[in-house]
Design a protein around this motif. Structure first.
Motif, PDB file in Angstrom:
ATOM      1  N   GLU A  58       0.817  -1.269  -0.104  1.00 19.05           N
ATOM      2  CA  GLU A  58      -0.028  -0.182  -0.116  1.00 19.05           C
ATOM      3  C   GLU A  58       0.883   1.044   0.175  1.00 19.05           C
ATOM      4  O   GLU A  58       0.547   2.313  -0.561  1.00 19.05           O
ATOM      5  CB  GLU A  58      -0.776   0.030   1.378  1.00 19.05           C
ATOM      6  N   LYS A  81      -9.188  -1.643  -2.017  1.00 15.21           N
ATOM      7  CA  LYS A  81      -8.519  -2.725  -1.054  1.00 15.21           C
ATOM      8  C   LYS A  81      -9.818  -3.787  -0.545  1.00 15.21           C
ATOM      9  O   LYS A  81     -10.615  -2.974   0.012  1.00 15.21           O
ATOM     10  CB  LYS A  81      -7.407  -2.292   0.009  1.00 15.21           C
ATOM     11  N   LEU A 113      -5.735  -5.896  -4.023  1.00 16.66           N
ATOM     12  CA  LEU A 113      -5.286  -4.731  -3.997  1.00 16.66           C
ATOM     13  C   LEU A 113      -5.320  -4.062  -5.553  1.00 16.66           C
ATOM     14  O   LEU A 113      -4.647  -4.849  -6.213  1.00 16.66           O
ATOM     15  CB  LEU A 113      -3.674  -4.494  -3.400  1.00 16.66           C
TER      16      LEU A 113
END
Length: 150
Positions: free
Chosen positions: A22, A30, A60
């Motif tokens: 991230e 997400k 993701l």
């Protein structure tokens, strides 16, 4: 739009990997499910006790200039059944990513290198393509290339 996807199996380090990736990539969305979230549905029952926090699946969604990329990962279900975590990731995987500019590549290379090991420092190849390779702190091999020629 369709996504290009890659699935990475982790052994108890998926939560840390999600946090790291991230910080490295621009994440558009997400979605995370833990083994605790899916235990009943998948009939994992007593196997999950004490391991509810481990990640069954993390998605993701990375936005790239020419499309979208879905990085999927999760802690291996084998940790539910073998009684413990393995010392390191045992799966072999290499992820190739193309970038538009050398600067973009260097930025991601620097972030992924944190706590990892450089295989090939970013440089121009004989084909005049700028590329580099590394293994990140989670044992995942990355090859980064740019369309920009030198």
């Amino acid at each position: 739009m369709e996504y290009v996807a890659c699935n990475i199996t982790m052994y108890g380090m998926c939560g840390e990997a999600v946090e790291f990736y991230e910080k490295t990539f621009a994440i558009k969305e997400k979605v995370i499910l833990t083994f605790g979230d899916v235990a009943e549905q998948l009939n994992f029952g007593n196997f999950v006790q004490g391991k509810e926090h481990l990640i069954y699946q993390a998605k993701l969604f990375l936005t790239c200039e020419k499309g979208k990329f879905l990085l999927m990962m999760g802690d291996s279900p084998s940790i539910l059944f073998n009684g413990g975590l393995l010392g390191s990731c045992k799966d072999n995987i290499t992820i190739n990513i193309g970038f538009s500019t050398k600067e973009e590549l260097l930025n991601i290379y620097t972030k992924l290198s944190e706590g990892g090991k450089n295989n090939i420092q970013p440089r121009y190849t004989n084909e005049h393509i700028f590329e580099g390779s590394l293994i990140d702190q989670f044992g995942i091999c990355w090859i980064l290339r740019t369309e920009e020629q030198g």
